[in-house]
Design a protein around this motif. Structure first.
Motif, PDB file in Angstrom:
ATOM      1  N   CYS A 225       0.775  -1.493  -0.045  1.00  0.00           N
ATOM      2  CA  CYS A 225       0.116   0.138   0.393  1.00  0.00           C
ATOM      3  C   CYS A 225       0.854   0.648   0.070  1.00  0.00           C
ATOM      4  O   CYS A 225       2.158   1.400   0.478  1.00  0.00           O
ATOM      5  CB  CYS A 225      -1.020   0.167   1.114  1.00  0.00           C
ATOM      6  SG  CYS A 225      -1.910   1.566   1.647  1.00  0.00           S
ATOM      7  N   ASP A 226      -0.071   2.276  -0.764  1.00  0.00           N
ATOM      8  CA  ASP A 226       1.274   3.611  -1.097  1.00  0.00           C
ATOM      9  C   ASP A 226       1.445   4.350   0.456  1.00  0.00           C
ATOM     10  O   ASP A 226       2.052   5.399   0.220  1.00  0.00           O
ATOM     11  CB  ASP A 226       0.984   4.271  -2.285  1.00  0.00           C
ATOM     12  CG  ASP A 226       1.939   3.617  -3.558  1.00  0.00           C
ATOM     13  OD1 ASP A 226       2.276   2.560  -3.511  1.00  0.00           O
ATOM     14  OD2 ASP A 226       0.555   4.096  -4.449  1.00  0.00           O
ATOM     15  N   ARG A 227       0.437   4.410   0.965  1.00  0.00           N
ATOM     16  CA  ARG A 227       0.062   5.029   2.475  1.00  0.00           C
ATOM     17  C   ARG A 227       0.754   4.080   3.902  1.00  0.00           C
ATOM     18  O   ARG A 227       1.533   4.410   4.306  1.00  0.00           O
ATOM     19  CB  ARG A 227      -2.089   5.076   2.441  1.00  0.00           C
ATOM     20  CG  ARG A 227      -2.328   5.882   1.326  1.00  0.00           C
ATOM     21  CD  ARG A 227      -1.732   7.616   1.611  1.00  0.00           C
ATOM     22  NE  ARG A 227      -2.535   8.760   0.908  1.00  0.00           N
ATOM     23  CZ  ARG A 227      -3.868   9.033  -0.081  1.00  0.00           C
ATOM     24  NH1 ARG A 227      -4.836   8.131   0.891  1.00  0.00           N
ATOM     25  NH2 ARG A 227      -3.946   9.564  -0.165  1.00  0.00           N
ATOM     26  N   CYS A 228       0.140   2.823   3.775  1.00  0.00           N
ATOM     27  CA  CYS A 228       0.485   2.068   5.697  1.00  0.00           C
ATOM     28  C   CYS A 228       1.693   1.383   4.647  1.00  0.00           C
ATOM     29  O   CYS A 228       2.498   1.317   5.853  1.00  0.00           O
ATOM     30  CB  CYS A 228      -0.753   1.354   5.951  1.00  0.00           C
ATOM     31  SG  CYS A 228      -0.867   0.576   5.130  1.00  0.00           S
ATOM     32  N   LYS A 229       1.975   1.826   3.860  1.00  0.00           N
ATOM     33  CA  LYS A 229       3.392   0.679   3.054  1.00  0.00           C
ATOM     34  C   LYS A 229       3.092  -0.856   3.974  1.00  0.00           C
ATOM     35  O   LYS A 229       3.702  -1.115   4.649  1.00  0.00           O
ATOM     36  CB  LYS A 229       4.398   1.304   4.241  1.00  0.00           C
ATOM     37  CG  LYS A 229       4.695   2.520   3.193  1.00  0.00           C
ATOM     38  CD  LYS A 229       4.633   2.850   2.100  1.00  0.00           C
ATOM     39  CE  LYS A 229       5.158   4.474   2.138  1.00  0.00           C
ATOM     40  NZ  LYS A 229       5.117   4.346   0.258  1.00  0.00           N
TER      41      LYS A 229
ATOM     42  N   ASP B  59      -6.321   5.704  -5.681  1.00  0.00           N
ATOM     43  CA  ASP B  59      -6.961   6.206  -4.092  1.00  0.00           C
ATOM     44  C   ASP B  59      -7.992   7.647  -5.827  1.00  0.00           C
ATOM     45  O   ASP B  59      -7.765   7.540  -7.077  1.00  0.00           O
ATOM     46  CB  ASP B  59      -5.884   7.005  -3.925  1.00  0.00           C
ATOM     47  CG  ASP B  59      -6.174   8.231  -2.653  1.00  0.00           C
ATOM     48  OD1 ASP B  59      -6.679   7.676  -1.892  1.00  0.00           O
ATOM     49  OD2 ASP B  59      -6.447   9.369  -2.919  1.00  0.00           O
TER      50      ASP B  59
ATOM     51  N   LEU C 205      -2.544   6.811  -6.830  1.00  0.00           N
ATOM     52  CA  LEU C 205      -1.669   5.782  -5.652  1.00  0.00           C
ATOM     53  C   LEU C 205      -2.162   4.842  -5.287  1.00  0.00           C
ATOM     54  O   LEU C 205      -3.986   4.865  -5.757  1.00  0.00           O
ATOM     55  CB  LEU C 205      -1.768   7.042  -4.223  1.00  0.00           C
ATOM     56  CG  LEU C 205      -0.682   8.364  -4.325  1.00  0.00           C
ATOM     57  CD1 LEU C 205      -1.675   8.473  -2.972  1.00  0.00           C
ATOM     58  CD2 LEU C 205       0.623   7.431  -4.491  1.00  0.00           C
TER      59      LEU C 205
ATOM     60  N   VAL D 186      -4.085   1.845  -3.001  1.00  0.00           N
ATOM     61  CA  VAL D 186      -4.134   1.964  -1.786  1.00  0.00           C
ATOM     62  C   VAL D 186      -5.091   0.616  -1.085  1.00  0.00           C
ATOM     63  O   VAL D 186      -5.819   0.404  -2.154  1.00  0.00           O
ATOM     64  CB  VAL D 186      -4.578   2.914  -1.285  1.00  0.00           C
ATOM     65  CG1 VAL D 186      -3.541   4.806  -1.033  1.00  0.00           C
ATOM     66  CG2 VAL D 186      -6.249   4.205  -1.924  1.00  0.00           C
TER      67      VAL D 186
ATOM     68  N   CYS E 193      -7.418   3.417   3.799  1.00  0.00           N
ATOM     69  CA  CYS E 193      -6.729   4.378   3.106  1.00  0.00           C
ATOM     70  C   CYS E 193      -6.672   5.130   2.130  1.00  0.00           C
ATOM     71  O   CYS E 193      -6.243   5.819   2.000  1.00  0.00           O
ATOM     72  CB  CYS E 193      -5.173   3.239   2.793  1.00  0.00           C
ATOM     73  SG  CYS E 193      -3.808   2.664   4.552  1.00  0.00           S
TER      74      CYS E 193
ATOM     75  N   ASP F 297      -8.254   7.983   0.466  1.00  0.00           N
ATOM     76  CA  ASP F 297      -9.599   8.683   1.150  1.00  0.00           C
ATOM     77  C   ASP F 297     -10.766   9.010   0.600  1.00  0.00           C
ATOM     78  O   ASP F 297     -11.201   8.383  -0.510  1.00  0.00           O
ATOM     79  CB  ASP F 297      -8.810  10.394  -0.265  1.00  0.00           C
ATOM     80  CG  ASP F 297      -7.574  10.224   1.033  1.00  0.00           C
ATOM     81  OD1 ASP F 297      -7.076   9.972   2.371  1.00  0.00           O
ATOM     82  OD2 ASP F 297      -6.275  11.206   0.992  1.00  0.00           O
TER      83      ASP F 297
END
Length: 111
Positions: A18-22, A33, A39, A41, A46, A48
């Motif tokens: 995931c690009d947000r929470c890795k 996203d 992104l 996600v 994660c 938005d």
């Protein structure tokens, strides 16, 4: 420390980060996203919410009046009020001082 991801039941067996929470997640639960489509996600908080200010401006509505009337002044001036002998008033649309006669001119208003 490696973690085993169970991907049984998904359409593919790949894993992704995931690009947000890795965090490593199954590739089938990743999505783009809404605000930044580049992104990828995960679906566990994660992503938005879609920002409505990124939408194009609304088009103005075309509101028309169904039965428009012409712009005619209805202001009563001194020459349009004609007093009668009994204290009444006749409003003439002919803009003269004569009482409208019965010659087909039915443009009179009596208050």
């Amino acid at each position: 420390m490696p973690r085993f991801l169970d991907t049984t039941g998904y359409s593919d067996i790949a894993i992704a980060v995931c690009d947000r929470c890795k965090m490593k997640r199954p590739h089938a639960v990743m999505r783009s996203d809404p605000n930044f489509p580049g992104l990828r996600v995960c679906d566990q908080g994660c992503a938005d919410d879609f920002d409505p200010y990124r939408l194009p401006a609304r088009k103005t509505e075309r509101i028309t009046i169904r039965f428009p009337r012409p712009d005619v002044s209805v202001a009563a001036t001194g020459s349009t009020l004609i007093t009668t002998g009994y204290g009444g008033y006749v409003i003439s649309t002919q803009q003269n001082n004569d009482t409208p006669s019965n010659n087909g001119n039915l443009d009179e208003l009596a208050p």
